[in-house]
Design a protein around this motif. Structure first.
Motif, short mmCIF file in Angstrom:
data_model
loop_
_atom_site.label_atom_id
_atom_site.label_comp_id
_atom_site.label_asym_id
_atom_site.label_seq_id
_atom_site.Cartn_x
_atom_site.Cartn_y
_atom_site.Cartn_z
N LEU A 2 0.65 -11.03 -6.98
CA LEU A 2 1.91 -11.24 -6.26
C LEU A 2 1.98 -10.40 -5.00
CD1 LEU A 2 4.45 -11.19 -9.24
CD2 LEU A 2 3.55 -13.19 -8.03
N GLY A 3 1.28 -9.26 -4.95
CA GLY A 3 1.37 -8.36 -3.82
C GLY A 3 2.46 -7.32 -4.03
N ALA A 4 2.37 -6.25 -3.26
CA ALA A 4 3.26 -5.10 -3.45
C ALA A 4 4.73 -5.45 -3.26
CB ALA A 4 2.86 -3.97 -2.50
N ILE A 5 5.03 -6.28 -2.25
CA ILE A 5 6.44 -6.61 -1.98
C ILE A 5 7.08 -7.30 -3.18
CG2 ILE A 5 7.99 -7.95 -0.52
CD1 ILE A 5 6.80 -5.63 0.93
N HIS A 6 6.46 -8.34 -3.68
CA HIS A 6 7.05 -9.09 -4.80
C HIS A 6 7.09 -8.24 -6.08
CE1 HIS A 6 7.74 -12.91 -2.95
NE2 HIS A 6 6.49 -13.05 -2.55
N ARG A 11 -4.28 0.61 -7.30
CA ARG A 11 -5.55 1.01 -6.68
C ARG A 11 -5.83 0.18 -5.43
NH1 ARG A 11 -10.19 0.63 -8.90
NH2 ARG A 11 -10.99 2.69 -8.36
N SER A 12 -5.25 -1.00 -5.38
CA SER A 12 -5.34 -1.88 -4.20
C SER A 12 -3.93 -2.32 -3.84
CB SER A 12 -6.23 -3.08 -4.50
OG SER A 12 -6.28 -3.96 -3.39
N ILE A 13 -3.52 -2.08 -2.59
CA ILE A 13 -2.17 -2.41 -2.12
C ILE A 13 -2.28 -3.37 -0.94
CG2 ILE A 13 -0.07 -1.51 -1.08
CD1 ILE A 13 -0.60 1.12 -2.54
N ASP A 14 -1.61 -4.52 -1.06
CA ASP A 14 -1.63 -5.52 0.00
C ASP A 14 -0.21 -5.75 0.49
OD1 ASP A 14 -2.07 -7.58 1.74
OD2 ASP A 14 -3.14 -8.86 0.33
N MET A 15 0.07 -5.37 1.76
CA MET A 15 1.39 -5.56 2.34
C MET A 15 1.30 -6.33 3.65
SD MET A 15 3.39 -2.01 1.42
CE MET A 15 4.97 -2.73 1.85
N ILE A 26 -6.16 -0.49 0.96
CA ILE A 26 -4.80 -0.79 1.41
C ILE A 26 -4.84 -1.65 2.66
CG2 ILE A 26 -4.54 1.32 2.81
CD1 ILE A 26 -1.58 1.37 1.77
N ASN A 27 -3.93 -2.61 2.70
CA ASN A 27 -3.87 -3.60 3.77
C ASN A 27 -2.45 -3.60 4.33
OD1 ASN A 27 -4.03 -5.88 5.38
ND2 ASN A 27 -5.26 -7.02 3.91
N LEU A 28 -2.28 -3.19 5.59
CA LEU A 28 -0.96 -3.03 6.19
C LEU A 28 -0.88 -3.78 7.51
CD1 LEU A 28 -0.68 0.83 5.64
CD2 LEU A 28 0.42 -0.93 4.24
N GLU A 29 0.30 -4.31 7.80
CA GLU A 29 0.51 -5.01 9.06
C GLU A 29 1.84 -4.62 9.70
OE1 GLU A 29 0.21 -9.24 8.72
OE2 GLU A 29 -1.95 -9.23 8.35
N TYR A 30 1.85 -4.54 11.02
CA TYR A 30 3.04 -4.47 11.86
C TYR A 30 3.84 -3.18 11.79
CZ TYR A 30 2.21 -9.44 12.52
OH TYR A 30 1.62 -10.63 12.82
N LEU A 64 -5.60 -2.29 9.23
CA LEU A 64 -4.39 -2.14 10.03
C LEU A 64 -4.34 -3.28 11.03
CD1 LEU A 64 -4.80 1.67 10.81
CD2 LEU A 64 -3.32 0.68 9.04
N ALA A 65 -3.24 -4.03 11.03
CA ALA A 65 -3.14 -5.18 11.93
C ALA A 65 -1.83 -5.17 12.70
CB ALA A 65 -3.26 -6.49 11.14
N CYS A 66 -1.93 -5.35 14.01
CA CYS A 66 -0.75 -5.49 14.88
C CYS A 66 0.18 -4.29 14.73
CB CYS A 66 0.00 -6.77 14.56
SG CYS A 66 -1.02 -8.25 14.63
#
Length: 319
Positions: free
Chosen positions: A35-39, A62-66, A97-101, A123-125
């Motif tokens: 589902l990802g960290a937000i959900h 251990r793995s965070i996708d945002m 970890i995957n982060l954007e914006y 890190l994106a945008c």
């Protein structure tokens, strides 16, 4: 009537198999993690005590996708505080970890102080991070193996620190917007830093970089283990003659400046700075956005840090 009566037990049995709470814990954890960290933080952990306990397990973090968070300007969440809480839940076990914006220097520092085992950082945008911020974080991430940066205002300064402080680095993506202009300066200094400080690289993507053949030569000289090299939209690089042949022989997987960009997740429109316009020859495409407009409850943190005591009391009032 007999036929109707005999069909009832299978129907009850089918209903019982759909009870997610009774799934094995490891299977449920795998499903929830997708589902990802937000959900997870906003919705899944509120469903029941069993799911909440699974969602509090450090192994889940251990793995965070945002990434792909929708319209950031209309979302009700404080995403930076949410990211901090996700990092806290990993209890030092975070490796990816995957982060954007929404990333800031402060968040990078928070991450580096609590994730010394980190292997992969994307890190994106992220317009609010600086060379100083990434440099300070890199000094605390000696186990980093993959660093992927997209469309962020960083330069050779932070890359040099990363190269010297992260000796295990094997994969680097340092991507920009493609640009063709007669007066745009080259990025050979970035290429030289990569060649001088990242000898262990196996995978390198420099999408939209302005380096020349001299910069590419520095990379080839300094990265003897390079197996994959993506040079799409690097229009100052000319892979012709003996040099082009050497690149093809030297690198197993080579993507050239004018190769298709269909699989690239960010905007691939080429900017023509001479005419202050865009080149329509190149397809454009943005990362897919999963809008969360159907989420009913805001995820807001009050106070500092990641104290969850008040939130926990509110959650358990219903039980």
């Amino acid at each position: 009537m007999a036929s109707s009566s005999s069909s009832s037990p299978p129907q009850l049995e089918a209903n019982e198999t759909r009870n997610w709470v009774e799934l094995p814990r490891d299977v449920m954890a795998m499903i929830l993690h997708k589902l990802g960290a937000i959900h997870i933080l906003e919705s899944a952990q509120k469903v029941c005590m069993t799911w909440r306990n699974i969602c509090k397990d450090p192994a889940m973090w251990r793995s965070i996708d945002m990434r792909n968070l929708g319209d950031l300007w209309s979302m009700p969440y404080n995403l930076e505080k949410m990211a901090r809480h996700a990092i806290d839940r990993s209890c030092g076990e975070l490796v990816d970890i995957n982060l954007e914006y929404f990333v800031t220097d402060e968040l990078l520092q928070y991450l580096a102080d609590r994730a010394s085992q980190l292997r992969r950082l994307r890190l994106a945008c992220c317009s609010e991070i600086s060379d100083e911020g990434l440099s300070e974080a890199a000094k605390k991430l000696p186990l980093l193996e993959e660093l992927h940066i997209y469309l962020s205002p960083l330069s050779k300064v932070s890359l040099e620190t990363v190269g010297r402080c992260c000796p295990r680095l094997k994969s680097l993506k340092f991507n920009d917007r493609g640009s063709r202009s007669s007066y745009v300066g080259c990025d050979d200094e970035v290429a030289v830093v990569i060649g001088e400080t990242m000898p262990g690289l196996h995978d390198l993507q420099l999408f939209g970089n302005k380096m020349t053949n001299d910069g590419l030569q520095a990379i080839l000289n300094g990265c003897p283990h390079l197996e994959s090299l993506d040079l799409r939209q690097c229009f100052n690089v000319h892979l012709v003659g003996p040099f082009g042949k050497r690149c093809s022989e030297r690198v197993k997987v080579l993507q050239r400046p004018y190769d298709p960009t269909d699989d690239y997740e960010f905007d691939t429109t080429v900017c023509d700075d001479d005419e202050d316009s865009f080149d329509d020859e190149y397809p454009s495409g943005f990362s897919e956005i999963d809008f969360l407009s159907d989420v009913d409850n805001d995820y807001e943190f009050s106070g500092g840090g990641s104290d969850y005591s008040d939130y926990g009391e509110l959650f358990f009032d219903d039980y």
